[in-house]
Design a protein around this motif. Structure first.
Motif, PDB file in Angstrom:
ATOM      1  N   TRP A  94      38.686  40.102  -7.619  1.00  0.00           N
ATOM      2  CA  TRP A  94      37.791  41.236  -7.839  1.00  0.00           C
ATOM      3  C   TRP A  94      36.370  40.863  -7.439  1.00  0.00           C
ATOM      4  O   TRP A  94      35.861  39.803  -7.792  1.00  0.00           O
ATOM      5  CB  TRP A  94      37.787  41.649  -9.311  1.00  0.00           C
ATOM      6  N   VAL A  95      35.713  41.775  -6.705  1.00  0.00           N
ATOM      7  CA  VAL A  95      34.304  41.593  -6.342  1.00  0.00           C
ATOM      8  C   VAL A  95      33.531  42.850  -6.737  1.00  0.00           C
ATOM      9  O   VAL A  95      34.123  43.881  -7.071  1.00  0.00           O
ATOM     10  CB  VAL A  95      34.146  41.319  -4.825  1.00  0.00           C
ATOM     11  N   GLY A  96      32.218  42.751  -6.692  1.00  0.00           N
ATOM     12  CA  GLY A  96      31.386  43.869  -7.128  1.00  0.00           C
ATOM     13  C   GLY A  96      31.237  44.949  -6.082  1.00  0.00           C
ATOM     14  O   GLY A  96      30.142  45.173  -5.540  1.00  0.00           O
ATOM     15  N   LEU A  97      32.323  45.648  -5.779  1.00  0.00           N
ATOM     16  CA  LEU A  97      32.326  46.691  -4.755  1.00  0.00           C
ATOM     17  C   LEU A  97      33.223  47.834  -5.213  1.00  0.00           C
ATOM     18  O   LEU A  97      34.387  47.619  -5.547  1.00  0.00           O
ATOM     19  CB  LEU A  97      32.828  46.109  -3.431  1.00  0.00           C
ATOM     20  N   THR A  98      32.689  49.065  -5.216  1.00  0.00           N
ATOM     21  CA  THR A  98      33.462  50.206  -5.699  1.00  0.00           C
ATOM     22  C   THR A  98      32.979  51.503  -5.049  1.00  0.00           C
ATOM     23  O   THR A  98      31.826  51.595  -4.602  1.00  0.00           O
ATOM     24  CB  THR A  98      33.336  50.337  -7.230  1.00  0.00           C
ATOM     25  N   ASP A  99      33.870  52.498  -4.995  1.00  0.00           N
ATOM     26  CA  ASP A  99      33.480  53.848  -4.558  1.00  0.00           C
ATOM     27  C   ASP A  99      33.769  54.858  -5.665  1.00  0.00           C
ATOM     28  O   ASP A  99      34.060  56.027  -5.411  1.00  0.00           O
ATOM     29  CB  ASP A  99      34.185  54.242  -3.255  1.00  0.00           C
ATOM     30  N   GLY A 117      34.975  57.259  -0.971  1.00  0.00           N
ATOM     31  CA  GLY A 117      34.723  56.869   0.408  1.00  0.00           C
ATOM     32  C   GLY A 117      33.382  56.205   0.632  1.00  0.00           C
ATOM     33  O   GLY A 117      33.156  55.625   1.695  1.00  0.00           O
ATOM     34  N   GLN A 118      32.481  56.292  -0.354  1.00  0.00           N
ATOM     35  CA  GLN A 118      31.176  55.641  -0.226  1.00  0.00           C
ATOM     36  C   GLN A 118      31.195  54.355  -1.039  1.00  0.00           C
ATOM     37  O   GLN A 118      30.896  54.334  -2.225  1.00  0.00           O
ATOM     38  CB  GLN A 118      30.047  56.560  -0.715  1.00  0.00           C
ATOM     39  N   TRP A 119      31.502  53.267  -0.363  1.00  0.00           N
ATOM     40  CA  TRP A 119      31.634  51.974  -1.035  1.00  0.00           C
ATOM     41  C   TRP A 119      30.258  51.335  -1.205  1.00  0.00           C
ATOM     42  O   TRP A 119      29.513  51.168  -0.236  1.00  0.00           O
ATOM     43  CB  TRP A 119      32.553  51.056  -0.238  1.00  0.00           C
ATOM     44  N   LEU A 120      29.945  50.997  -2.446  1.00  0.00           N
ATOM     45  CA  LEU A 120      28.658  50.415  -2.781  1.00  0.00           C
ATOM     46  C   LEU A 120      28.843  49.078  -3.483  1.00  0.00           C
ATOM     47  O   LEU A 120      29.733  48.923  -4.324  1.00  0.00           O
ATOM     48  CB  LEU A 120      27.854  51.350  -3.696  1.00  0.00           C
ATOM     49  N   TRP A 121      27.989  48.117  -3.122  1.00  0.00           N
ATOM     50  CA  TRP A 121      27.964  46.856  -3.850  1.00  0.00           C
ATOM     51  C   TRP A 121      27.338  47.069  -5.225  1.00  0.00           C
ATOM     52  O   TRP A 121      26.683  48.078  -5.473  1.00  0.00           O
ATOM     53  CB  TRP A 121      27.167  45.810  -3.073  1.00  0.00           C
ATOM     54  N   GLY A 122      27.512  46.098  -6.084  1.00  0.00           N
ATOM     55  CA  GLY A 122      27.019  46.215  -7.451  1.00  0.00           C
ATOM     56  C   GLY A 122      25.513  46.360  -7.555  1.00  0.00           C
ATOM     57  O   GLY A 122      25.005  46.837  -8.576  1.00  0.00           O
ATOM     58  N   VAL A 144      36.501  48.446   3.968  1.00  0.00           N
ATOM     59  CA  VAL A 144      37.531  48.335   2.937  1.00  0.00           C
ATOM     60  C   VAL A 144      38.804  48.989   3.455  1.00  0.00           C
ATOM     61  O   VAL A 144      38.806  50.167   3.837  1.00  0.00           O
ATOM     62  CB  VAL A 144      37.085  49.012   1.627  1.00  0.00           C
ATOM     63  N   GLU A 145      39.857  48.233   3.489  1.00  0.00           N
ATOM     64  CA  GLU A 145      41.144  48.742   3.960  1.00  0.00           C
ATOM     65  C   GLU A 145      41.921  49.386   2.812  1.00  0.00           C
ATOM     66  O   GLU A 145      41.655  49.134   1.649  1.00  0.00           O
ATOM     67  CB  GLU A 145      41.954  47.594   4.587  1.00  0.00           C
ATOM     68  N   TRP A 146      42.902  50.224   3.184  1.00  0.00           N
ATOM     69  CA  TRP A 146      43.792  50.898   2.241  1.00  0.00           C
ATOM     70  C   TRP A 146      43.037  51.860   1.313  1.00  0.00           C
ATOM     71  O   TRP A 146      43.433  52.092   0.180  1.00  0.00           O
ATOM     72  CB  TRP A 146      44.555  49.885   1.378  1.00  0.00           C
ATOM     73  N   ASP A 147      41.928  52.397   1.768  1.00  0.00           N
ATOM     74  CA  ASP A 147      41.158  53.302   0.910  1.00  0.00           C
ATOM     75  C   ASP A 147      41.981  54.552   0.592  1.00  0.00           C
ATOM     76  O   ASP A 147      42.663  55.103   1.453  1.00  0.00           O
ATOM     77  CB  ASP A 147      39.855  53.703   1.610  1.00  0.00           C
ATOM     78  N   ALA A 148      41.907  54.986  -0.657  1.00  0.00           N
ATOM     79  CA  ALA A 148      42.608  56.186  -1.113  1.00  0.00           C
ATOM     80  C   ALA A 148      41.912  56.714  -2.360  1.00  0.00           C
ATOM     81  O   ALA A 148      41.131  56.011  -3.000  1.00  0.00           O
ATOM     82  CB  ALA A 148      44.084  55.878  -1.411  1.00  0.00           C
ATOM     83  N   ASP A 149      42.208  57.963  -2.706  1.00  0.00           N
ATOM     84  CA  ASP A 149      41.539  58.593  -3.848  1.00  0.00           C
ATOM     85  C   ASP A 149      41.733  57.810  -5.142  1.00  0.00           C
ATOM     86  O   ASP A 149      40.849  57.802  -6.002  1.00  0.00           O
ATOM     87  CB  ASP A 149      42.057  60.026  -4.038  1.00  0.00           C
TER      88      ASP A 149
END
Length: 227
Positions: A164-169, A174-179, A192-197
């Motif tokens: 786990w790293v500090g990255l989330t949408d 679809g808008q991936w942001l670092w912590g 980021v691969e395999w992105d999904a809802d």
């Protein structure tokens, strides 16, 4: 890693900060002296071997005598290096002056905690809470050197599927942001691969790949804080 409840008093915290500052200064000074000493040895050795008076000495000295003189010079440089290494080792022995807590790794002015082998796997949110409790955050990877450092740690463990790293949408799909609030490509050109809802949290895998995953999945994580 469990919190053992040991906390610095305000006075102790000040002493620790002073001690850490002293250690950093000592490490910097010792490292500088070590490098300069080795360079000086090389310069002196080159100068000594190229001096005219040395030519006169070497012309009269046998090969064995010349070798002995060269070895004495080399041994002197090695002794100076050992002395400096000992000084550097000594100034960092006081546990109060440790740059990172026990179980954390120091790298490039930061402390890193890798939970594998030390903590049970957690969900992304639980991992982030653990980091917060330890004055840190889930790791934000800012350049290729840091990525390689983390990958190197991961390669030491044979079963390390992801981290786990500090990255989330989670805020906007679809808008991936670092912590730290920056866009995913602010520091490096990564995706980021395999992105999904239903996959709102990112994990790091081999080769520096980032994958979208369910935040409810359990896995190891990495925290990062200033040293």
């Amino acid at each position: 890693m469990e919190d053992d409840g040991r906390r610095e008093t305000p006075a102790g915290a000040g002493s620790c900060q002073t001690c850490q500052l002293t250690t950093r200064v000592a490490v910097a000074v010792a490292t500088t002296i070590l490098v300069m000493g080795l360079l000086l040895c090389l310069v002196l050795f080159a100068t000594w071997t190229g001096a005219p008076e040395v030519d006169q000495i070497t012309s009269k000295a046998s090969g064995e005598e010349l070798m002995m003189m060269m070895m004495e010079r080399l041994q002197q440089c090695q002794k100076e290096r050992r002395d400096l290494n000992l000084m550097l080792h000594t100034v960092t022995q006081d546990s109060r002056c440790s740059l990172c807590p026990d179980g954390w790794l120091w790298w490039r002015s930061h402390c890193y905690f890798f939970s594998v082998g030390l903590q049970e796997d957690r969900q992304w949110k639980e991992s982030a809470e653990f980091c917060l409790q330890h004055n840190s955050s889930l790791v934000v990877i800012k350049d290729s050197a840091e990525m390689e450092f983390i990958q190197g740690v991961m390669r030491k463990f044979p079963r390390f599927p992801f981290l786990w790293v500090g990255l989330t949408d989670a805020e906007q799909e679809g808008q991936w942001l670092w912590g730290d609030g920056t866009d995913i490509q602010h520091y490096m050109p990564v995706t980021v691969e395999w992105d999904a809802d239903y996959r709102d949290c990112a994990d790091l895998r081999g080769g520096g790949s980032l994958f979208a995953a369910r935040c409810e999945a359990y896995g190891p994580w990495a925290c990062k804080r200033d040293s």
